[in-house]
Design a protein around this motif. Sequence first.
Motif, PDB file in Angstrom:
ATOM      1  N   ASP A 120       0.913  -1.167  -0.009  1.00  0.00           N
ATOM      2  CA  ASP A 120      -0.201   0.000   0.089  1.00  0.00           C
ATOM      3  C   ASP A 120       0.737   1.233  -0.022  1.00  0.00           C
ATOM      4  O   ASP A 120       0.709   2.396  -0.590  1.00  0.00           O
ATOM      5  CB  ASP A 120      -0.840   0.039   1.439  1.00  0.00           C
ATOM      6  N   VAL A 121       1.791   1.173   0.846  1.00  0.00           N
ATOM      7  CA  VAL A 121       2.888   2.408   0.832  1.00  0.00           C
ATOM      8  C   VAL A 121       3.256   2.652  -0.568  1.00  0.00           C
ATOM      9  O   VAL A 121       3.581   3.685  -0.976  1.00  0.00           O
ATOM     10  CB  VAL A 121       3.982   2.196   2.099  1.00  0.00           C
ATOM     11  N   ARG A 122       3.781   1.491  -1.155  1.00  0.00           N
ATOM     12  CA  ARG A 122       4.586   1.710  -2.352  1.00  0.00           C
ATOM     13  C   ARG A 122       3.613   2.338  -3.436  1.00  0.00           C
ATOM     14  O   ARG A 122       3.998   3.110  -4.148  1.00  0.00           O
ATOM     15  CB  ARG A 122       4.792   0.230  -2.831  1.00  0.00           C
ATOM     16  N   ALA A 123       2.358   1.727  -3.167  1.00  0.00           N
ATOM     17  CA  ALA A 123       1.406   2.337  -4.255  1.00  0.00           C
ATOM     18  C   ALA A 123       1.275   3.900  -4.110  1.00  0.00           C
ATOM     19  O   ALA A 123       1.028   4.707  -5.132  1.00  0.00           O
ATOM     20  CB  ALA A 123      -0.035   1.590  -4.017  1.00  0.00           C
ATOM     21  N   MET A 124       1.350   4.391  -2.900  1.00  0.00           N
ATOM     22  CA  MET A 124       0.843   5.585  -2.538  1.00  0.00           C
ATOM     23  C   MET A 124       2.234   6.579  -2.805  1.00  0.00           C
ATOM     24  O   MET A 124       2.306   7.814  -3.513  1.00  0.00           O
ATOM     25  CB  MET A 124       0.734   6.104  -0.993  1.00  0.00           C
ATOM     26  N   ARG A 125       3.372   6.049  -2.568  1.00  0.00           N
ATOM     27  CA  ARG A 125       4.674   6.612  -3.186  1.00  0.00           C
ATOM     28  C   ARG A 125       4.603   6.642  -4.581  1.00  0.00           C
ATOM     29  O   ARG A 125       5.078   7.737  -5.133  1.00  0.00           O
ATOM     30  CB  ARG A 125       5.894   5.934  -2.607  1.00  0.00           C
ATOM     31  N   ALA A 126       4.112   5.627  -5.226  1.00  0.00           N
ATOM     32  CA  ALA A 126       4.250   5.810  -6.883  1.00  0.00           C
ATOM     33  C   ALA A 126       3.268   6.587  -7.233  1.00  0.00           C
ATOM     34  O   ALA A 126       3.346   7.511  -8.226  1.00  0.00           O
ATOM     35  CB  ALA A 126       3.938   4.356  -7.392  1.00  0.00           C
ATOM     36  N   GLU A 127       2.159   6.937  -6.705  1.00  0.00           N
ATOM     37  CA  GLU A 127       1.146   8.101  -6.919  1.00  0.00           C
ATOM     38  C   GLU A 127       1.620   9.245  -6.796  1.00  0.00           C
ATOM     39  O   GLU A 127       1.331  10.261  -7.731  1.00  0.00           O
ATOM     40  CB  GLU A 127      -0.161   7.793  -5.990  1.00  0.00           C
ATOM     41  N   TYR A 128       2.486   9.398  -5.626  1.00  0.00           N
ATOM     42  CA  TYR A 128       2.812  10.746  -5.288  1.00  0.00           C
ATOM     43  C   TYR A 128       4.071  11.476  -6.300  1.00  0.00           C
ATOM     44  O   TYR A 128       4.000  12.334  -6.876  1.00  0.00           O
ATOM     45  CB  TYR A 128       3.612  10.892  -3.864  1.00  0.00           C
ATOM     46  N   SER A 129       4.865  10.276  -6.874  1.00  0.00           N
ATOM     47  CA  SER A 129       5.946  10.476  -7.887  1.00  0.00           C
ATOM     48  C   SER A 129       5.230  10.901  -8.891  1.00  0.00           C
ATOM     49  O   SER A 129       5.508  11.753  -9.656  1.00  0.00           O
ATOM     50  CB  SER A 129       6.793   9.219  -7.842  1.00  0.00           C
ATOM     51  N   ALA A 130       4.133  10.104  -9.385  1.00  0.00           N
ATOM     52  CA  ALA A 130       3.546  10.500 -10.789  1.00  0.00           C
ATOM     53  C   ALA A 130       2.794  11.659 -10.624  1.00  0.00           C
ATOM     54  O   ALA A 130       3.121  12.390 -11.699  1.00  0.00           O
ATOM     55  CB  ALA A 130       2.283   9.153 -10.834  1.00  0.00           C
ATOM     56  N   LEU A 131       2.278  12.247  -9.463  1.00  0.00           N
ATOM     57  CA  LEU A 131       1.898  13.559  -9.313  1.00  0.00           C
ATOM     58  C   LEU A 131       2.640  14.430  -9.896  1.00  0.00           C
ATOM     59  O   LEU A 131       2.642  15.336 -10.605  1.00  0.00           O
ATOM     60  CB  LEU A 131       1.329  13.605  -8.018  1.00  0.00           C
ATOM     61  N   VAL A 132       4.159  14.343  -9.344  1.00  0.00           N
ATOM     62  CA  VAL A 132       5.026  15.420  -9.514  1.00  0.00           C
ATOM     63  C   VAL A 132       5.716  15.350 -10.940  1.00  0.00           C
ATOM     64  O   VAL A 132       5.698  16.373 -11.662  1.00  0.00           O
ATOM     65  CB  VAL A 132       6.338  15.188  -8.496  1.00  0.00           C
ATOM     66  N   THR A 133       5.893  13.868 -11.360  1.00  0.00           N
ATOM     67  CA  THR A 133       6.327  13.632 -12.748  1.00  0.00           C
ATOM     68  C   THR A 133       5.339  14.274 -13.723  1.00  0.00           C
ATOM     69  O   THR A 133       5.826  15.008 -14.730  1.00  0.00           O
ATOM     70  CB  THR A 133       6.333  12.287 -12.988  1.00  0.00           C
ATOM     71  N   GLU A 134       4.191  14.145 -13.417  1.00  0.00           N
ATOM     72  CA  GLU A 134       3.107  15.038 -14.431  1.00  0.00           C
ATOM     73  C   GLU A 134       3.040  16.261 -14.482  1.00  0.00           C
ATOM     74  O   GLU A 134       2.808  16.853 -15.381  1.00  0.00           O
ATOM     75  CB  GLU A 134       1.710  14.257 -14.082  1.00  0.00           C
ATOM     76  N   ILE A 135       3.378  17.005 -13.534  1.00  0.00           N
ATOM     77  CA  ILE A 135       3.424  18.510 -13.401  1.00  0.00           C
ATOM     78  C   ILE A 135       4.597  18.972 -14.261  1.00  0.00           C
ATOM     79  O   ILE A 135       4.324  19.938 -15.090  1.00  0.00           O
ATOM     80  CB  ILE A 135       3.751  18.712 -11.795  1.00  0.00           C
ATOM     81  N   ILE A 136       5.705  18.191 -14.191  1.00  0.00           N
ATOM     82  CA  ILE A 136       6.902  18.725 -14.863  1.00  0.00           C
ATOM     83  C   ILE A 136       6.601  18.390 -16.364  1.00  0.00           C
ATOM     84  O   ILE A 136       6.941  19.234 -17.270  1.00  0.00           O
ATOM     85  CB  ILE A 136       7.949  17.877 -14.222  1.00  0.00           C
ATOM     86  N   ARG A 137       6.044  17.119 -16.573  1.00  0.00           N
ATOM     87  CA  ARG A 137       5.834  16.705 -17.890  1.00  0.00           C
ATOM     88  C   ARG A 137       4.777  17.936 -18.634  1.00  0.00           C
ATOM     89  O   ARG A 137       5.210  18.393 -19.804  1.00  0.00           O
ATOM     90  CB  ARG A 137       5.106  15.619 -18.332  1.00  0.00           C
TER      91      ARG A 137
END
Lengths: 227, 227
Positions: A120-137
């Motif tokens: 679950d923690v991994r999934a949330m960390r992935a979600e947060y990373s995706a959030l930031v990555t998407e902002i930059i993209r």
Amino acid sequence: MATVRKSRRGEILQCFTEMVAERGYDEVSVRDVAEALGISKGTILHHFRSKESLLEELHGDYMRRRLAEAHEFLAGFEDPVDQLQLIVYQLMISQRDDRAATVAFAREIVRFAGEDSMSDVRAMRAEYSALVTEIIRRGTEQGSFADVDPSLTALQLFGMCNWSWTWFEPAGAWSAGQIADEFCRTLIDGISRQAPPTELRGEVLAQAVVDAMKAHAADELSAPAGG
Amino acid sequence: MATVRKSRRGEILQCFTEMVAERGYDEVSVRDVAEALGISKGTILHHFRSKESLLEELHGDYMRRRLAEAHEFLAGFEDPVDQLQLIVYQLMISQRDDRAATVAFAREIVRFAGEDSMSDVRAMRAEYSALVTEIIRRGTEQGSFADVDPSLTALQLFGMCNWSWTWFEPAGAWSAGQIADEFCRTLIDGISRQAPPTELRGEVLAQAVVDAMKAHAADELSAPAGG
DNA sequence: GGCAACTGACCGTCCGGACGGTTAGTGTAT
DNA sequence: ATACACTAACCGTCCGGACGGTCAGTTGCC
């Protein structure tokens, strides 16, 4: 409905979090937490399956908070330039306002990271990373940012912020806000599209470093020999 | 003079370093190292006063190498812009070429950090920090860099590089060199004097984050109650 | 009576470290 | 050359203590 007698579950996790922030996971025993709260060790293991599950919950709560916050404040700003700064502010302000959990999270970031219990923690960390990555993209797409690698830039951001657990002092010379300001300044200016970008010469420099490392790697092996 | 019988001291420290990089300090027992090398536990404690002194030596060797390299390659370049990049390359390339020691160093960076036994290591870390801070200060002085806080910018640099122990894979999608290139690009462009710098609006953004954090901090306490 | 909170005694295990003893090279005096 | 003293590397065993975790039982609210 819910609690019959007032449970001390929350207190246990809170105390554990503070101790992990202070000393690190394996320097905190279940005994320590029990004694600090004046309860028995059995009580803690009544509420939490194991010591490991305490850390899991610590990580989970931390990520849940950051995600909930992020979804909220990102909704209020459209511009990726604003949004990326919001992330930096969030990570630095949590160093001040959610200090124990932030430090505990950062210093034990890899503990049990691959375990099933942490999925679950991994999934949330992935979600947060995706959030930031998407902002930059999006920033790159709309022309605000230069053509950087979004994931790598996200890792750069996480690094500068998360590492601050090793040196940041809430009562120190720099406030969390000042640090965030400077980090934003550098990061945003660093990836903003600008003409012309500073001319760098990576290959020459990298080679100089490699040469120096080779020279001093020899030191180790030659030291014990000789004579 | 020198060695009478060929000592396995170096092997012990090497093996210890690899294990600490892999599992962390307290997940490595002196027994583990002894068994991995097929020697007795007593031998290890004959060469090293204690388990703690093994970590101390690990830290010391790591810092000694980085300092020796830095003094060497910095002497070959005058421009602070070059010099700052050299530092980034060094820190990233050591993640690849001195991997075990670098990971062990980064992940145990605070362990025993305040102890007397670590005073040499502390001195070396201070020296290295001063080196980098001074590069930035000179860059600002000569007009290459904007008027940033040199110490804070150094910490930003250390953060982005050191944190990479948590995610960098030598055989992964990005090479150490590529990562260093991107990090340099962002960092140098980020602190280079340029007109006009991107206009930021820190206060509004920071406030949005604080509001969101307040909103979700309440979640924790309200969760167990209610009904 | 049912149920959750909580206790405290208890286990098996492993850890870091201490210690006395053994082995194998080296310098030196004969 | 050979006997001896010395030293450093290395081994195997032992120990006190702390650790995470279990469990049968007690308390107090609904």
